[in-house]
Design a protein around this motif. Structure first.
Motif, PDB file in Angstrom:
ATOM      1  N   LEU A  14       0.821  -1.204   0.000  1.00 53.99           N
ATOM      2  CA  LEU A  14       0.000   0.000   0.000  1.00 53.99           C
ATOM      3  C   LEU A  14       0.858   1.259   0.000  1.00 53.99           C
ATOM      4  O   LEU A  14       0.629   2.190  -0.784  1.00 53.99           O
ATOM      5  N   TRP A  44      -3.480   6.133  -5.303  1.00 53.52           N
ATOM      6  CA  TRP A  44      -3.749   5.627  -3.960  1.00 53.52           C
ATOM      7  C   TRP A  44      -4.850   4.583  -3.967  1.00 53.52           C
ATOM      8  O   TRP A  44      -4.792   3.586  -3.231  1.00 53.52           O
ATOM      9  N   SER A  45      -5.879   4.790  -4.792  1.00 49.43           N
ATOM     10  CA  SER A  45      -6.963   3.799  -4.835  1.00 49.43           C
ATOM     11  C   SER A  45      -6.458   2.474  -5.377  1.00 49.43           C
ATOM     12  O   SER A  45      -6.833   1.400  -4.876  1.00 49.43           O
ATOM     13  N   MET A  46      -5.596   2.519  -6.385  1.00 49.27           N
ATOM     14  CA  MET A  46      -5.025   1.279  -6.910  1.00 49.27           C
ATOM     15  C   MET A  46      -4.064   0.645  -5.903  1.00 49.27           C
ATOM     16  O   MET A  46      -3.945  -0.577  -5.817  1.00 49.27           O
ATOM     17  N   VAL A  48      -4.498   0.733  -2.688  1.00 48.59           N
ATOM     18  CA  VAL A  48      -5.405   0.042  -1.768  1.00 48.59           C
ATOM     19  C   VAL A  48      -5.870  -1.284  -2.376  1.00 48.59           C
ATOM     20  O   VAL A  48      -5.900  -2.316  -1.697  1.00 48.59           O
ATOM     21  N   PHE A  49      -6.228  -1.256  -3.658  1.00 48.66           N
ATOM     22  CA  PHE A  49      -6.665  -2.486  -4.326  1.00 48.66           C
ATOM     23  C   PHE A  49      -5.597  -3.570  -4.224  1.00 48.66           C
ATOM     24  O   PHE A  49      -5.881  -4.715  -3.856  1.00 48.66           O
ATOM     25  N   ALA A 163     -11.883  -6.095  -2.650  1.00 42.17           N
ATOM     26  CA  ALA A 163     -10.770  -5.194  -2.931  1.00 42.17           C
ATOM     27  C   ALA A 163     -11.191  -4.045  -3.837  1.00 42.17           C
ATOM     28  O   ALA A 163     -10.811  -2.893  -3.610  1.00 42.17           O
ATOM     29  N   ALA A 167     -11.239  -0.022  -2.967  1.00 48.07           N
ATOM     30  CA  ALA A 167     -10.387   0.879  -3.750  1.00 48.07           C
ATOM     31  C   ALA A 167     -11.191   2.036  -4.317  1.00 48.07           C
ATOM     32  O   ALA A 167     -10.758   3.200  -4.281  1.00 48.07           O
TER      33      ALA A 167
END
Length: 235
Positions: A14, A44-46, A48-49, A163, A167
Motif C-alpha cells: 500500500l 492511492w486507490s489502486m 489500496v486495491f 478489494a 479501492a
C-alpha cells in the motif's frame, strides 16, 4: 502467510505504491512530475486495491489501525489480536516508505523544497487549523469505515472480492474529502512514513512536523469508532 505477515506485506505494498505515486507527481525531474491530484487519488486507490487483494486471504486486509480498532469495537474482530495487527501495519508502512525512498532517492536529491520531500511521506493540511484538520480526518474516516462495515456486512474480514469496492471508496473519498488534509484516513499510512522521514538520510530535509502528527492518527481512529457506533445503531 500468517495474519501478521499478511498485514505487514499488504501495508508495505500500500505504501510503496501510494507514497510512490505522490513521489512521482511532486518530486523534481520525474516522468510524472506535475501529474496533479487526479493522478494521486487514482494511484492511492489502486494501491489500496493491490494491498487488500494481496493480504485478504491471510489477514482480512485491514491495513489500517483505525479499521482494526473499529472492527474489534463492532465485534467483528478479536481484541486480543489487535496489538499484533497494529504492529504489523506500522512495520509494513515503515518498510514501504523505505522502499519508496530507495526507488526515488535521486529525485529526492534533485528536489530543493524540504516541504515537498516531507509531503511524499505523510500528509499536511492545506489550511492549518488543528481542530478543524482533526474534524476533517474524522469525517473522512467515518465515511470510509461506515461504508466498509456495510461492504463486509456478511463477513468478518475484507475478502479478495471486496478489494475493488474498497479501492473505489478510497478514490471517492480522495476526490471529495481529500482537499483539506490530504485524507490520511489511516494512522499507519501517515505515522509509519513520517517516522521513516525522520530516520532516513534524506538530503536537506526539514523536521517531520510532529506537531501535526497526532491529527492523522487520532482523527481516523475517532472517525472509525464513531462509524462502528452508528453502524450498530442502524443495524
Amino acid at each position: 502467510m500468517t495474519p501478521f505477515i499478511g498485514e505487514l506485506v499488504g501495508t508495505a505494498l500500500l505504501i510503496v505504491l501510494g507514497d510512490g505515486v505522490v513521489a512521482n507527481v511532486i518530486l523534481s525531474k520525474t516522468k510524472g512530475n506535475n501529474g496533479g491530484l487526479i493522478s494521486i487519488t487514482i494511484g492511492w486507490s489502486m494501491a489500496v486495491f493491490v494491498g487488500v487483494y494481496a493480504s485478504a486471504a491471510a489477514s482480512g486486509a485491514h491495513l489500517n489501525p483505525a479499521v482494526t480498532i473499529a472492527l474489534a469495537y463492532a465485534g467483528k474482530f478479536n481484541w486480543q489480536d489487535v496489538p499484533a495487527y497494529l504492529l504489523a501495519q506500522m512495520l509494513g508502512a515503515m518498510l514501504g516508505a523505505a522502499i519508496m525512498w530507495l526507488a526515488y532517492k535521486q529525485h529526492f536529491d534533485e528536489t530543493a523544497d524540504a516541504d515537498t520531500k516531507l509531503g511524499v511521506f505523510c500528509t499536511s493540511p492545506a489550511k492549518r487549523d488543528l481542530l478543524h484538520n482533526f474534524l476533517t480526518e474524522l469525517i473522512g474516516t467515518f465515511v470510509f469505515m461506515l461504508a466498509i462495515l456495510f461492504i463486509t456486512k456478511s463477513s468478518n474480514s475484507l475478502g479478495a472480492l471486496d478489494a475493488l469496492p474498497v479501492a473505489l471508496l478510497v478514490l471517492a473519498i480522495g476526490l471529495s474529502l481529500g482537499g483539506p488534509t490530504g485524507y490520511a484516513i489511516n494512522p499507519a499510512r501517515d505515522l509509519g512514513p513520517r517516522i521513516m522521514h525522520a530516520l532516513l538520510p534524506i538530503k536537506q530535509k526539514r523536521d517531520s512536523d510532529w506537531g501535526y502528527s497526532w491529527v492523522p492518527v487520532l482523527g481516523p481512529i475517532a472517525g472509525a469508532v464513531l462509524a462502528a457506533i452508528v453502524y450498530q445503531v442502524v443495524n
